[in-house]
Design an enzyme around this catalytic site. Structure first.
Site, PDB file in Angstrom:
ATOM      1  CG  ASP A 114      37.924  22.143  67.236  1.00  0.00           C
ATOM      2  OD1 ASP A 114      38.278  21.143  66.595  1.00  0.00           O
ATOM      3  OD2 ASP A 114      38.715  22.891  67.821  1.00  0.00           O
ATOM      4  CB  SER A 162      47.941   9.126  76.472  1.00  0.00           C
ATOM      5  OG  SER A 162      47.365  10.228  77.170  1.00  0.00           O
TER       6      SER A 162
END
Length: 682
Positions: free
Chosen positions: A307, A381
């Site tokens: 990450d 989203s």
């Protein structure tokens, strides 16, 4: 920072390990290690022969047979001691964790809010879903999620790190662990587990390793050792008729000694200890592995998914600039951005609120008093925002906002595209703000690449490990940061589905993949990865999906995890090489001694010039036992590890442990033979 490390030979652990070594002499315990089980049978057989010789029931040298029998038992005991010492170190670490568990009472709230009426209940009666209040000085009674409040927490009992950490509702720092202490303020916590299922309980169970299963490589090596043992057993069995046919039959005691010295007892006796010690070393790095399989897989990893935030960068992205779209006032953009961030508890969201205050004196407003509806961020989203009166304000990634605008019949301005590119090329993350279908502008979020990370990636590349940066940023931002950090590849605009697909793609190519994660959205990818390190500060779902948990919640630790895994595999391989090379030297000691009387020509193989057949055989058996003890520190600590290519490591280990395995027995057996001769013991 790790908790205090145990000394290699802690006196209390040594005493306990000696007791356990004797207990492990029972057949049921020995059967688990086929190589040492053969030695155990040989010890029993030679003991019976010694007793028979001493009583006159059998002809032969009872003293010599008893000496061989005694050293064979010592060989078994030393192997048991190595395993018991490794297990004892793990249990000692588990006991230190048990000390964290305290009988305590908790304040169970009747309603999920601060100030609600509370009942005092024993902490071990709390169930999943219960709401508790903890204040300064309290011990957190259960694992859970902070639903209200913020506090400084001392997690040193779990992590060994003395510096307190902040735990607060919302964002990535809402997870708390039972057994840690509140230093200031208060928290309202929702318990996430039932009694006996807490992270501390699972840590203790994992560390104690009572059900430690053999890893695939360990099983494969055990099969190889069994095959070698069977070959040497058959070869030894055929030697008796040959010697008998020559007119001077070799005794069963000598044949047993020959068999024990030829089979790979060194690695056979240390194999379990190496596996247990690998998990123990992982704990020393403040990483809990659920199984030896996970540690072993870490050594074979050749792709690291890292990450960006917290691993490659410092992870404290802050809003640094409001860049309005053409025809939009900067204050209008700041006002909309602040409204969209009022209920956003992430560090980025709070920094947007603060920047709007600093730039335009826009005071923070309460979402509830505005009768507004907050729209939380989701991985799907990739937007968050607020619905207030007839206004619909959203902030999010460029692509997400573009889809939102087009879905609402709007048009994404080209000037905003240019501003997004400009922000991304500077290595910052652009967030776009939209009201309805009108794009208001861009917020720049700036992060900093960690110092020294580029050099670490260069070391990994040298070891043949590919590094891939995972980020939700757009491709331009990701490319800029990837180039600065020196990673091999990157995945931009990453979604949980994209991460999962990337892992499966690498695995389909035959690669082993490691990754870190802390969120519920990371759980599918963590479950798919071969090595999955979940952060202790992460969600319960992430911890359950991973096969390791990093107590320090440091994503960079993944590199150290790979280091420890490779060290364990190298230790096992090095000691196997040493053990097999040992057999060659012991062959030159025992074969001439055992059969020279029958076949005088074999004296030509007595290149060590050993004193007598009896001294040669006894010296080899004594060396065979002592070498296990001398190698215990190496098995527990692991061989010296350097970031080299596979071929370079193989050459290095063959020179050190292959050649060493040939020379050490020649020297050791000769020295023991001289001592036995000088002392008149043979």
């Amino acid at each position: 920072m790790s908790r205090k490390q145990l000394a290699l030979f802690e006196p209390t652990l040594v005493v306990q390990a000696l007791k356990e070594a004797v207990k492990k002499l029972n057949p049921q315990a020995q059967w688990r290690n086929p190589v040492m089980f053969i030695v155990w049978i040989g010890s029993l057989l030679t003991t019976c022969i010694s007793i028979a010789m001493a009583s006159g029931a059998m002809p032969g040298n009872a003293l010599f047979s008893a000496a061989i029998s005694g050293w064979l038992w010592i060989t078994v005991l030393f192997a048991n001691f190595a395993e018991a010492l490794a297990e004892g170190r793990s249990k000692a670490q588990a006991n230190s964790l048990k000390g964290v568990k305290k009988t305590a009472f908790a304040r169970k709230l009747r309603e999920p809010k601060y100030g609600a009426a509370a009942d005092k209940v024993p902490a071990d009666q709390l169930r999943k879903g219960d709401i508790v209040l903890v204040e300064a000085g309290d011990i957190i009674p259960c694992d859970g999620e902070v639903i209200e409040g913020g506090a400084s927490v001392d997690e040193s009992a779990i992590t060994g790190e003395s510096a307190p950490v902040i735990r607060e509702s919302g964002g990535d720092f809402a997870s708390v662990t039972g057994g840690t202490r509140i230093l200031s303020d208060w928290l309202v916590i929702e318990c996430s587990v039932n009694p006996g299922e807490t992270f501390l309980d699972r840590m203790i169970a994992m560390v104690e390793g009572a059900q430690r299963r053999k890893t695939p490589n360990e099983i494969a090596l055990t099969i190889l050792l069994i095959a070698l043992t069977i070959v040497f057993l058959l070869a030894t069995a055929t030697l008796w008729p040959f010697s008998a046919w020559g007119g001077n039959a070799v005794s069963v005691t000598v044949l047993v000694a020959l068999l024990v010295c030829l089979i790979p007892t060194t690695i056979g006796g240390l194999l379990s200890a190496i596996g247990v010690a690998g998990m123990s070393r992982m704990l020393g790095a403040n990483v809990i592995a659920t199984s030896g399989r996970a540690v072993e897989a870490a050594g074979d990893v050749d792709v690291l998914l890292l990450d960006k935030t917290g691993t490659i960068t410092l992870g404290n992205r802050q809003a640094s600039e409001f860049i309005p779209a053409q025809g939009v006032d900067e204050k209008t953009l700041a006002d909309a951005a602040q409204l969209a961030s009022l209920a956003d508890e992430t560090p980025e969201g709070r920094s947007i609120v603060i920047l709007a205050k600093q730039r335009f004196n826009l005071r923070e407003r309460d979402v509830q008093s505005l009768h507004a509806t907050f729209v939380p961020f989701t991985a799907q989203s990739r937007m968050s925002g607020i619905n207030i009166d007839n206004r619909m304000i959203r902030k999010g990634s460029v692509d997400a906002i573009r889809r939102h605008v087009e879905a609402n019949g709007g048009h994404f301005p080209t000037d905003v595209d240019q501003k997004v590119d400009q922000v991304a090329r500077q290595g910052a993350t652009p967030l776009v703000v939209v009201e309805g279908s009108r794009v208001l502008g861009v917020i720049a979020l700036k992060d900093i690449v960690k110092g020294g990370i580029k050099e670490r990636f260069a070391q990994l590349r040298k070891m043949g490990i590919k590094t891939v940066m995972i980020t939700g940023d757009n491709r331009l931002t990701a490319a800029a940061i990837a180039a600065e950090a020196g990673v091999d590849d990157f995945l931009a605009e990453a979604t949980p589905e994209a991460k999962l697909a990337l892992i499966r793609q690498y695995q389909a190519e035959g690669r082993l993949v490691a990754m870190t994660g802390d969120g519920t959205n990371d759980a599918p990818a963590l479950a798919q990865a071969d090595v999955a390190v979940a952060m202790n500060s992460g969600t319960q779902a992430a911890k359950e999906a991973g096969n390791m948990v990093d107590l320090d919640s440091n994503p960079t630790k993944l590199i150290e995890v790979v280091h420890i895994g490779k060290q364990m595999l190298m230790t096992r391989g090095s000691l196997t090489t040493f053990s097999i090379a040992n057999d060659v030297a012991k062959y030159f000691a025992i074969i001439p001694a055992a059969f020279a009387a029958t076949y005088p020509q074999l004296n030509a193989l007595n290149i060590m010039c050993l004193h007598s057949p009896d001294s040669a055989i006894l010296s080899a058996v004594i060396f065979n036992a002592l070498i296990i003890v001398f190698l215990i520190p190496l098995a527990l600590k692991g061989v010296s590890y350097k970031p080299l290519t596979a071929s370079a490591m193989l050459r290095r280990n063959l020179w050190i442990y292959g050649l060493g395995g040939l020379l050490v027995p020649f020297i050791g057996i000769k020295v023991i033979d001289l001592l036995l001769t000088v002392c008149g013991l043979v």
